[in-house]
Design a protein around this motif. Structure first.
Motif, PDB file in Angstrom:
ATOM      1  N   PHE A  86      -3.547  -9.921  -2.812  1.00  0.00           N
ATOM      2  CA  PHE A  86      -2.343  -9.498  -2.107  1.00  0.00           C
ATOM      3  C   PHE A  86      -2.339  -7.980  -1.925  1.00  0.00           C
ATOM      4  CE2 PHE A  86       2.453  -8.916  -2.155  1.00  0.00           C
ATOM      5  CZ  PHE A  86       2.590  -9.240  -0.811  1.00  0.00           C
ATOM      6  N   ALA A  87      -2.761  -7.241  -2.953  1.00  0.00           N
ATOM      7  CA  ALA A  87      -2.859  -5.784  -2.843  1.00  0.00           C
ATOM      8  C   ALA A  87      -3.875  -5.399  -1.775  1.00  0.00           C
ATOM      9  CB  ALA A  87      -3.243  -5.175  -4.192  1.00  0.00           C
ATOM     10  N   GLU A  88      -4.973  -6.127  -1.698  1.00  0.00           N
ATOM     11  CA  GLU A  88      -5.996  -5.846  -0.677  1.00  0.00           C
ATOM     12  C   GLU A  88      -5.458  -6.095   0.726  1.00  0.00           C
ATOM     13  OE1 GLU A  88      -8.948  -4.536   1.347  1.00  0.00           O
ATOM     14  OE2 GLU A  88      -9.072  -4.432  -0.830  1.00  0.00           O
ATOM     15  N   SER A  89      -4.768  -7.222   0.927  1.00  0.00           N
ATOM     16  CA  SER A  89      -4.229  -7.509   2.257  1.00  0.00           C
ATOM     17  C   SER A  89      -3.135  -6.517   2.633  1.00  0.00           C
ATOM     18  CB  SER A  89      -3.716  -8.949   2.357  1.00  0.00           C
ATOM     19  OG  SER A  89      -2.577  -9.138   1.553  1.00  0.00           O
ATOM     20  N   THR A  90      -2.334  -6.087   1.645  1.00  0.00           N
ATOM     21  CA  THR A  90      -1.290  -5.100   1.898  1.00  0.00           C
ATOM     22  C   THR A  90      -1.905  -3.764   2.271  1.00  0.00           C
ATOM     23  OG1 THR A  90       0.205  -6.210   0.357  1.00  0.00           O
ATOM     24  CG2 THR A  90       0.723  -3.920   0.915  1.00  0.00           C
ATOM     25  N   SER A  91      -2.914  -3.330   1.535  1.00  0.00           N
ATOM     26  CA  SER A  91      -3.545  -2.044   1.833  1.00  0.00           C
ATOM     27  C   SER A  91      -4.222  -2.083   3.199  1.00  0.00           C
ATOM     28  CB  SER A  91      -4.536  -1.646   0.742  1.00  0.00           C
ATOM     29  OG  SER A  91      -5.697  -2.441   0.761  1.00  0.00           O
ATOM     30  N   ALA A  92      -4.844  -3.197   3.540  1.00  0.00           N
ATOM     31  CA  ALA A  92      -5.482  -3.323   4.857  1.00  0.00           C
ATOM     32  C   ALA A  92      -4.441  -3.264   5.974  1.00  0.00           C
ATOM     33  CB  ALA A  92      -6.276  -4.629   4.931  1.00  0.00           C
ATOM     34  N   ARG A  93      -3.288  -3.918   5.765  1.00  0.00           N
ATOM     35  CA  ARG A  93      -2.219  -3.900   6.772  1.00  0.00           C
ATOM     36  C   ARG A  93      -1.674  -2.483   6.962  1.00  0.00           C
ATOM     37  NH1 ARG A  93       1.207  -7.101   4.426  1.00  0.00           N
ATOM     38  NH2 ARG A  93       2.818  -5.576   3.971  1.00  0.00           N
ATOM     39  N   TRP A  94      -1.482  -1.762   5.865  1.00  0.00           N
ATOM     40  CA  TRP A  94      -0.989  -0.379   5.951  1.00  0.00           C
ATOM     41  C   TRP A  94      -2.017   0.512   6.648  1.00  0.00           C
ATOM     42  CZ3 TRP A  94       2.779   2.574   2.654  1.00  0.00           C
ATOM     43  CH2 TRP A  94       3.865   1.790   2.300  1.00  0.00           C
ATOM     44  N   ARG A  95      -3.288   0.392   6.274  1.00  0.00           N
ATOM     45  CA  ARG A  95      -4.332   1.221   6.907  1.00  0.00           C
ATOM     46  C   ARG A  95      -4.377   0.957   8.398  1.00  0.00           C
ATOM     47  NH1 ARG A  95      -7.311  -0.338   2.414  1.00  0.00           N
ATOM     48  NH2 ARG A  95      -8.502  -1.783   3.682  1.00  0.00           N
ATOM     49  N   GLN A  96      -4.331  -0.332   8.786  1.00  0.00           N
ATOM     50  CA  GLN A  96      -4.390  -0.687  10.195  1.00  0.00           C
ATOM     51  C   GLN A  96      -3.152  -0.175  10.945  1.00  0.00           C
ATOM     52  OE1 GLN A  96      -7.048  -2.233  11.864  1.00  0.00           O
ATOM     53  NE2 GLN A  96      -5.865  -1.410  13.563  1.00  0.00           N
ATOM     54  N   GLY A  97      -1.989  -0.317  10.325  1.00  0.00           N
ATOM     55  CA  GLY A  97      -0.766   0.164  10.962  1.00  0.00           C
ATOM     56  C   GLY A  97      -0.799   1.667  11.179  1.00  0.00           C
ATOM     57  N   LEU A  98      -1.250   2.406  10.173  1.00  0.00           N
ATOM     58  CA  LEU A  98      -1.346   3.861  10.316  1.00  0.00           C
ATOM     59  C   LEU A  98      -2.368   4.235  11.380  1.00  0.00           C
ATOM     60  CD1 LEU A  98      -1.170   4.849   6.554  1.00  0.00           C
ATOM     61  CD2 LEU A  98       0.561   5.319   8.305  1.00  0.00           C
ATOM     62  N   GLU A  99      -3.492   3.542  11.408  1.00  0.00           N
ATOM     63  CA  GLU A  99      -4.516   3.807  12.416  1.00  0.00           C
ATOM     64  C   GLU A  99      -3.993   3.499  13.819  1.00  0.00           C
ATOM     65  OE1 GLU A  99      -8.662   1.759  13.694  1.00  0.00           O
ATOM     66  OE2 GLU A  99      -8.507   2.321  11.574  1.00  0.00           O
TER      67      GLU A  99
END
Length: 123
Positions: free
Chosen positions: A106-119
């Motif tokens: 869940f932490a991995e999917s959350t971090s990926a979502r945040w990185r993608q959103g910021l990008e």
């Protein structure tokens, strides 16, 4: 605060709600001393408020934030690389369990979502 005001995000096409590449700034003289933000679930209240509060903090405006739900605590989450390890202490284990995945996943999917959103937003 930028030279044009408080950065709020990008303008959207009202028909398609697709974001454009044109930034939107709120002139600080449009603000009052108090604010309340109402809207339907999923309408973007938290995103708007976090963005506005970040901009006001950058501008040095003192803030008192009453947040019964606890969303604004995310303002303190300033991670350098948004890794799963950085998110892991902050994700809700109950939500991971409801999704049927481990806290680490869940932490991995959350971090990926945040990185993608910021990008996606050029941050």
């Amino acid at each position: 605060m930028g030279k044009e005001g408080l950065y709020i995000g990008r303008k959207c096409d009202p028909e398609s709600m697709s974001p454009s590449n044109e930034d939107y700034y709120l002139k600080s003289d449009r603000l009052t001393r108090h604010a309340v933000c109402f809207g339907m679930t999923g309408s973007g209240k938290t995103g708007l408020c976090v963005t506005l509060l970040e901009e006001l903090a950058i501008a040095g405006v003192p803030l008192i934030i009453i947040d019964p739900k606890g969303d604004m605590a995310n303002l303190a989450l300033g991670f350098s690389d948004h890794s799963a390890e950085q998110f892991s202490p902050w994700v809700d284990p109950g939500e991971a369990e409801r999704k049927g995945i481990s806290v680490e996943d869940f932490a991995e999917s959350t971090s990926a979502r945040w990185r993608q959103g910021l990008e996606d937003w050029g941050v």
